[in-house]
Design a protein around this motif. Structure first.
Motif, PDB file in Angstrom:
ATOM      1  N   ALA A 355     -10.764 -12.074  -9.135  1.00  0.00           N
ATOM      2  CA  ALA A 355      -9.457 -12.531  -9.623  1.00  0.00           C
ATOM      3  C   ALA A 355      -8.359 -12.171  -8.642  1.00  0.00           C
ATOM      4  O   ALA A 355      -7.270 -11.773  -9.005  1.00  0.00           O
ATOM      5  CB  ALA A 355      -9.183 -11.898 -10.981  1.00  0.00           C
ATOM      6  N   LEU A 403      -7.478  -6.847   2.170  1.00  0.00           N
ATOM      7  CA  LEU A 403      -6.800  -6.073   1.134  1.00  0.00           C
ATOM      8  C   LEU A 403      -6.058  -4.917   1.781  1.00  0.00           C
ATOM      9  O   LEU A 403      -6.447  -4.458   2.861  1.00  0.00           O
ATOM     10  CB  LEU A 403      -7.799  -5.501   0.117  1.00  0.00           C
ATOM     11  CG  LEU A 403      -8.510  -6.479  -0.807  1.00  0.00           C
ATOM     12  CD1 LEU A 403      -9.495  -5.714  -1.678  1.00  0.00           C
ATOM     13  CD2 LEU A 403      -7.536  -7.239  -1.681  1.00  0.00           C
ATOM     14  N   ALA A 404      -5.040  -4.451   1.116  1.00  0.00           N
ATOM     15  CA  ALA A 404      -4.336  -3.245   1.581  1.00  0.00           C
ATOM     16  C   ALA A 404      -3.954  -2.428   0.362  1.00  0.00           C
ATOM     17  O   ALA A 404      -3.454  -2.971  -0.621  1.00  0.00           O
ATOM     18  CB  ALA A 404      -3.094  -3.644   2.360  1.00  0.00           C
TER      19      ALA A 404
ATOM     20  N   ALA B  86      -2.676  -7.024  -7.653  1.00  0.00           N
ATOM     21  CA  ALA B  86      -3.491  -7.676  -6.633  1.00  0.00           C
ATOM     22  C   ALA B  86      -4.658  -8.430  -7.245  1.00  0.00           C
ATOM     23  O   ALA B  86      -5.239  -9.298  -6.620  1.00  0.00           O
ATOM     24  CB  ALA B  86      -4.015  -6.628  -5.658  1.00  0.00           C
ATOM     25  N   TYR B  87      -5.020  -8.035  -8.464  1.00  0.00           N
ATOM     26  CA  TYR B  87      -6.213  -8.631  -9.074  1.00  0.00           C
ATOM     27  C   TYR B  87      -5.877  -9.334 -10.385  1.00  0.00           C
ATOM     28  O   TYR B  87      -6.656  -9.337 -11.313  1.00  0.00           O
ATOM     29  CB  TYR B  87      -7.269  -7.541  -9.294  1.00  0.00           C
ATOM     30  CG  TYR B  87      -7.515  -6.732  -8.064  1.00  0.00           C
ATOM     31  CD1 TYR B  87      -8.209  -7.271  -6.985  1.00  0.00           C
ATOM     32  CD2 TYR B  87      -7.024  -5.435  -7.954  1.00  0.00           C
ATOM     33  CE1 TYR B  87      -8.416  -6.541  -5.838  1.00  0.00           C
ATOM     34  CE2 TYR B  87      -7.235  -4.694  -6.802  1.00  0.00           C
ATOM     35  CZ  TYR B  87      -7.930  -5.252  -5.752  1.00  0.00           C
ATOM     36  OH  TYR B  87      -8.130  -4.535  -4.615  1.00  0.00           O
ATOM     37  N   MET B 108       1.038 -12.869  -8.550  1.00  0.00           N
ATOM     38  CA  MET B 108       0.065 -12.125  -7.745  1.00  0.00           C
ATOM     39  C   MET B 108       0.768 -11.402  -6.608  1.00  0.00           C
ATOM     40  O   MET B 108       1.698 -11.915  -6.007  1.00  0.00           O
ATOM     41  CB  MET B 108      -0.926 -13.097  -7.101  1.00  0.00           C
ATOM     42  CG  MET B 108      -1.882 -13.732  -8.048  1.00  0.00           C
ATOM     43  SD  MET B 108      -3.210 -12.636  -8.458  1.00  0.00           S
ATOM     44  CE  MET B 108      -4.100 -12.583  -6.919  1.00  0.00           C
ATOM     45  N   GLY B 111      -2.007  -9.845  -0.598  1.00  0.00           N
ATOM     46  CA  GLY B 111      -2.631  -8.886   0.332  1.00  0.00           C
ATOM     47  C   GLY B 111      -2.980  -7.542  -0.223  1.00  0.00           C
ATOM     48  O   GLY B 111      -2.854  -6.539   0.477  1.00  0.00           O
ATOM     49  N   GLY B 112      -3.395  -7.472  -1.466  1.00  0.00           N
ATOM     50  CA  GLY B 112      -3.855  -6.198  -2.000  1.00  0.00           C
ATOM     51  C   GLY B 112      -2.777  -5.427  -2.722  1.00  0.00           C
ATOM     52  O   GLY B 112      -1.619  -5.846  -2.793  1.00  0.00           O
ATOM     53  N   CYS B 113      -3.197  -4.261  -3.249  1.00  0.00           N
ATOM     54  CA  CYS B 113      -2.311  -3.488  -4.129  1.00  0.00           C
ATOM     55  C   CYS B 113      -1.007  -3.084  -3.447  1.00  0.00           C
ATOM     56  O   CYS B 113       0.028  -2.946  -4.095  1.00  0.00           O
ATOM     57  CB  CYS B 113      -3.021  -2.231  -4.601  1.00  0.00           C
ATOM     58  SG  CYS B 113      -4.521  -2.582  -5.500  1.00  0.00           S
ATOM     59  N   ALA B 114      -1.070  -2.832  -2.148  1.00  0.00           N
ATOM     60  CA  ALA B 114       0.144  -2.393  -1.448  1.00  0.00           C
ATOM     61  C   ALA B 114       1.078  -3.557  -1.158  1.00  0.00           C
ATOM     62  O   ALA B 114       2.224  -3.354  -0.742  1.00  0.00           O
ATOM     63  CB  ALA B 114      -0.230  -1.692  -0.153  1.00  0.00           C
ATOM     64  N   LEU B 116       0.924  -5.686   1.241  1.00  0.00           N
ATOM     65  CA  LEU B 116       1.243  -5.558   2.669  1.00  0.00           C
ATOM     66  C   LEU B 116       1.827  -6.837   3.267  1.00  0.00           C
ATOM     67  O   LEU B 116       2.713  -6.795   4.112  1.00  0.00           O
ATOM     68  CB  LEU B 116      -0.035  -5.171   3.428  1.00  0.00           C
ATOM     69  CG  LEU B 116       0.171  -4.608   4.810  1.00  0.00           C
ATOM     70  CD1 LEU B 116       0.722  -3.203   4.732  1.00  0.00           C
ATOM     71  CD2 LEU B 116      -1.144  -4.597   5.583  1.00  0.00           C
ATOM     72  N   ALA B 117       1.333  -7.986   2.766  1.00  0.00           N
ATOM     73  CA  ALA B 117       1.772  -9.260   3.349  1.00  0.00           C
ATOM     74  C   ALA B 117       3.235  -9.557   3.058  1.00  0.00           C
ATOM     75  O   ALA B 117       3.818 -10.479   3.639  1.00  0.00           O
ATOM     76  CB  ALA B 117       0.883 -10.387   2.837  1.00  0.00           C
ATOM     77  N   ALA B 119       5.578  -7.995   4.046  1.00  0.00           N
ATOM     78  CA  ALA B 119       6.345  -7.714   5.267  1.00  0.00           C
ATOM     79  C   ALA B 119       6.558  -8.990   6.065  1.00  0.00           C
ATOM     80  O   ALA B 119       7.496  -9.090   6.869  1.00  0.00           O
ATOM     81  CB  ALA B 119       5.605  -6.684   6.104  1.00  0.00           C
TER      82      ALA B 119
END
Lengths: 902, 142
Positions: A355, A403-404, B86-87, B108, B111-114, B116-117, B119
């Motif tokens: 997801a 991912l980050a 992120a999910y 959403m 680029g993940g929980c942080a 990052l994208a 930026a």
């Protein structure tokens, strides 16, 4: 009922119950002194829950009911509906006592009828109507709901107000008339009073815009309030205005007003599974065709659900359709299965990506054709630093991580990236290191399925995992003793094996045979060689078997010993109860200092310590008022501590009470004919104090539940004497009393640092060793005539262990460096020079032969392997020898031998 | 006549995401981030600022805690709740569970929980646009 139960099950029940009771008791006793957290409350809950389950298995209904009632009370505590106050603590502790009684009755085959009075009290406490207003706001949920949460009266009042006011408002709106401003203001006033401002704004809007949609917003906001309160308070009101709302929902469905539909559906169909789906379909990334279909399916489902009661759970079919809709949303936008497989093969949790959005899904889909590996890259990024945005920009653009995440790695906040690259770990690090603006790369880890501290690896690899790791098994002590017996026999066999292999006559005979064969019987030469080879192999196998047996021996030694903490953990409850019974306030502290003792010793220590602690609280500690009058804190302190001194374990039970009344003890001793008045005049205070150990001796004015019968202290003395120990009393009238127990370390296990003097292995107790250093010969200097080395900018006096202990010298050193064990004791430090440092080991300290028992510096002996004797250093004696050596110089080994010490 | 910017409070335990979130929205004239705080400070901050919307970062939090926090926020102030994570893709079981319990919208994180994208200016702009659309949850989407 229980007569048909397998005795094994009953034994399991008894074993497990005692563990659960002990852990729950520890937490409850602690709760009396400090505020315990959610984890502790969960532990309590689990303990009673487990006991309930165990009791149910064997059909032990009385225990099951009791545990269930306690569990219900704890459920309220856990959910914040009831504080864990003194009353609750006491009832729970009584429940534990009752469960202990139930357990022993079961084991003794005596019937246990249960404790009806206790059960009734617990049930009354668990009754939600009986829940009191909490008196400890710090344990309640967040403000502002905390007060309301526990105030059933306020909540009832609000419900009544809504029932009174809302139907009128709804009726007005249904007729198209303005609701009475006063009604709305009344509700607003009530909500402001309880600091729940969420519904206030829509209510005020309702005065300006009287419409069904605004009314629904008000109802929605009010329904949150009741959801948080876990109260069905809005239901009566909704029942009154339901027809109006149903009509509004049908109209909204006809017109496709989806935000109104969602709000109305939440009010009318609170259990509908479509709430979750409805809120997802307006999103940008939801494809238009899917959105249209989702709305269509949802509308049909809602119309169908409207036919039922408002609290009817969703039909199975409706729930299934909603789940299918959700799955279709996920499937259309998630990564393909092949990409999921690639992730799974590298132990990266594929469900994490299922997801994670369509953009990432498309990138993952391309992985199937790309060559490369996954890497986790970690950066040390200070939180919220200005450099963070620049770092993020470079990483996002140049490295485009999958991912980050921000994560704490070893206590440091790191930025963790999941990168797919065809470079090697070293090349990735090199490239990142070359970017000037980037922070320090903490680590680059290839996600190749290996174990490691990586953030993105979540899947536990089942294949090859240690089976049963973390699982514990119960082993009866008798079985352990049998095992030790067998191990002893094995040692005997190994000793004979060793003697056979090392028999010098066999190699000599083989050599002789070989010479004879060469000269006189060449056809036998090959057979003689075979025998010689087999003998050599046998030596190798013997050495390996010897080594393995040593390892097994050392490992099994640890099975019999039990931490002293196990014993000390029994005391807090007893101290608490005794203090409560005697009306004293006591702070109890137990410090076992990591000491472990043989199980047999532990049992013999239990009663003495128990009696002495009771004695301290009952006789020593003053009532709070008396303490206050004496200028002492109302809460007395009782400490039980243990430490190793030389070859003894010293346990102290110390209190800050009134001390022993010497005059009264003497008076009682004379009255009991324990001593004549003439003899008494010659006794010191210490000697008089020891009369308390006489059988039947008590100075208490009255017999209480806890003491005063004169039985106890004599038992303590008997048990300690059995252990070969002694009890000293350090009495400070008015200030407190200390019972000091000294027990020989004959069976104690200690962690040791093993060293070698060249010919003798020695062990230093871990607590004495502060560090181990290697010193070069030219690093030794003479400071005031004392050999010393510079360590951490300070001179450390050096002593050779063989000189201190008077051991024969070992072989001369080949190289110039030597090992120094830096010992620390009573604030002093010395360096003890040894030939080699071996390793750490847990050793069983054994009784010494009387001839060496009195030698200073030697605290005991132990063995490693089958027959290697290890001398255990006594820190007290060692430092005394060092002081003596520094002042007088050392006596040589020859002198000691001449004195008959060896 | 320009409309006043819509006030937001971000609730997140991730300081990196908080920094990047503020950065992503700093050029927007239609949005203003009053504060970015950890979940423990959420109620007090929302009470103090009275924002129109609250963005709740669901990453790193138990689902039950997210639901509980959202419900309480809705009691303290009449705020719109936007979930971010992120999910929390469409069809996510976690997202569905939360949305069944509380009325909210979701966006959403890129680029993940942080995040990052965020930026990257382009990604930041599209994230901000998606956020604005989610904030306007009173409007019809169909």
């Amino acid at each position: 009922m229980m007569h048909d139960i397998d005795p094994g099950l009953i034994a399991d029940f008894a074993e497990e119950v005692i563990e659960h009771v002990a852990s729950a008791e520890t937490v409850l006793v602690r709760a009396a002194a400090e505020q315990i957290g959610a984890d502790d409350i969960n532990l309590l809950f689990r303990s009673f829950h487990s006991v309930k389950g165990l009791a149910r298995v064997i059909g032990f209904q009385a225990a099951e009911s009791l545990a269930h009632a306690a569990e219900t009370v704890l459920s309220d505590v856990r959910d914040g509906r009831r504080p864990l106050d003194e009353r609750v603590q006491n009832l729970l502790l009584q429940s534990l006592d009752a469960l202990k009684l139930a357990r022993s009755s079961l084991l003794d085959g005596i019937g246990y009828a249960g404790d009806d009075a206790l059960l009734a009290q617990l049930q009354a406490l668990g009754d939600p109507q009986a829940a009191p207003q909490a008196d400890n706001p710090s344990r309640l949920p967040d403000h502002p709901l905390a007060d309301l949460y526990f105030d059933a009266g306020t909540l009832d009042g609000l419900v009544e107000l809504l029932e009174e006011v809302l139907p009128d408002i709804a009726a007005c709106i249904a007729r198209g008339a303005d609701p009475a401003g006063g009604d709305v203001d009344t509700l607003v006033f009530a909500l402001e009073r309880i600091d729940c401002l969420g519904p206030v704004q829509p209510l005020q809007r309702l005065k300006r815009e009287p419409s069904v949609s605004v009314l629904v917003e008000c109802l929605l906001a009010l329904s949150h309030l009741f959801q948080v309160m876990e109260c069905d308070g809005l239901a009566p009101t909704l029942a009154l205005i339901r027809p109006n709302l149903v009509q509004a929902l049908v109209k909204a469905l006809d017109q496709g007003q989806w935000s109104s539909i969602e709000n109305l559906a939440r009010i009318l169909l609170p259990h509908s599974p479509y709430h979750g789906v409805l809120a997802q379909i307006p999103r940008d990334d939801c494809p238009a065709d899917l959105r249209a279909r989702a709305y269509e399916v949802t509308a049909a489902a809602l119309r169908s659900e409207l036919g039922g009661d408002d609290n009817t759970p969703p039909s199975e079919l409706g729930g299934l359709a909603a789940t299918e809709m959700r799955n279709e949303l996920a499937a259309r936008l998630g990564p393909p299965d092949a990409a999921m497989k690639i992730l799974g093969n590298r132990r990266i949790d594929p469900h994490r990506f299922r997801a994670a959005g369509s953009a990432l899904a498309q990138r993952l889909a391309r992985l199937q054709d790309a060559s490369g590996e996954f890497f986790e890259v970690r950066f040390d990024v200070p939180p919220a630093s200005p450099a963070l945005i620049e770092t993020a920009r470079i990483l996002a653009l140049d490295w485009d991580p999958l991912l980050a995440e921000t994560a704490l790695v070893d206590g440091v906040q790191c930025l963790c990236l999941l990168v797919f690259s065809d470079l090697s770990e070293d090349n990735i690090r090199a490239r990142l290191d070359n970017v000037p603006a980037l922070p320090v790369v903490v680590g680059v880890t290839k996600m190749n399925g290996q174990q490691g501290q990586v953030r993105f690896t979540l899947i536990e690899r089942r294949e090859g995992a240690a089976v049963g790791s973390g699982i514990q098994v119960r082993v009866p002590v008798a079985l352990l003793d049998t095992m030790f017996g067998r191990l002893g026999q094995f040692f005997g066999v190994m000793t004979r094996f060793n003697a056979l292999v090392l028999d010098n006559e066999v190699p000599a005979a083989l050599r002789e045979l070989s010479d004879y064969a060469v000269l006189h019987a060449p056809h036998l030469a090959a057979k003689v060689d075979l025998l010689a080879r087999q003998h050599r192999d046998l030596s190798t196998i013997e050495a390996e078997a010897h080594r393995l047996l040593s390892v097994v021996h050392e490992t099994t030694l640890g099975l019999r010993v039990i931490p002293l903490d196990t014993l000390f953990s029994r005391f807090p409850r007893m101290v608490r109860d005794t203090a409560q019974q005697t009306g004293k306030q006591v702070r109890f502290d137990a410090r076992a200092n990591g000491i472990r003792v043989d199980n047999g010793m532990l049992e013999l220590l239990s009663d003495p310590l128990m009696h002495m602690l009771r004695n301290s609280i009952d006789h020593g500690v003053e009532p709070p008022a008396d303490r206050a009058a004496l200028g002492k804190p109302a809460q007395a302190t009782v400490i039980v501590s243990a430490e190793q001194r030389g070859n003894h374990i010293v346990i102290e039970i110390r209190d800050d009470g009134r001390g022993i009344n010497i005059e009264r003890v003497l008076e009682k001793a004379v009255a009991n004919d324990l001593v004549s008045r003439e003899q008494a005049a010659l006794l010191t205070d210490d000697q008089i104090a020891r009369f308390i150990f006489a059988p039947g001796f008590s100075t208490a004015q009255a017999v209480t539940d806890t003491s005063g019968r004169g039985v106890g202290m004599d038992v303590a003395l008997v048990n300690i004497t059995k252990l070969g120990g002694k009890i000293d009393i350090i009495n400070r009238p008015g200030l407190g009393c200390c019972f000091r127990l000294e027990i020989p370390l004959s069976k104690a296990i200690q962690s040791m640092l093993l060293a070698d003097t060249g010919i003798q292995k020695v062990a230093f107790p871990d607590r004495t060793v502060s560090e181990v250093v290697i010193c070069a010969t030219d690093g030794v200097q003479l400071v005031n005539g004392q050999r010393s080395m510079l360590l951490h900018d300070r001179f450390l006096p050096l002593f050779r262990l063989i000189d201190l202990l008077g051991l024969p010298p070992g072989p001369p050193r080949i190289h110039g460096d030597f090992s120094v064990v830096v010992c620390e004791h009573d604030g002093q430090r010395i360096g003890v020079e040894v030939a080699a440092i071996l390793r750490r080991a847990d050793l069983l300290i054994q009784e010494m032969h009387p001839r060496i028992a009195h030698l200073p510096g030697i605290g005991g002996i132990s063995t490693i392997g089958t027959d290697k004797i290890v001398i255990v250093v006594d820190p007290d004696g060692l430092f005394a020898l060092a002081r003596q050596a520094a002042v007088f110089g050392l006596r040589s080994h020859d002198v000691r031998v001449a004195e008959g010490l060896f | 006549m320009t409309r006043p910017p819509v006030g937001l409070v971000l609730i997140t335990a991730d300081t990196t995401f908080a920094t990047l979130f503020r950065h992503a929205l700093e050029t927007r004239e239609d949005l203003v981030v009053h504060d970015a705080v950890i979940p423990d400070q959420a109620l007090e901050t929302v009470r103090r600022h009275g924002p129109a919307h609250v963005v709740v970062d669901a990453d790193g939090q138990a689902v039950a805690n997210v639901v509980r926090l959202c419900r309480k926020l809705l009691l303290v102030r009449p705020v719109g709740v936007v979930l971010t994570g992120a999910y929390l893709g469409l069809g996510s079981a976690v997202l569905t569970h939360i949305l069944e319990a509380v009325p909210a919208r979701s966006v959403m994180k890129p680029g993940g929980c942080a995040g990052l994208a965020l930026a990257d200016e382009t990604t930041a702009a599209s994230f901000a646009d998606a956020l604005v659309r989610a904030l306007g949850c009173g409007t019809e989407a169909a």
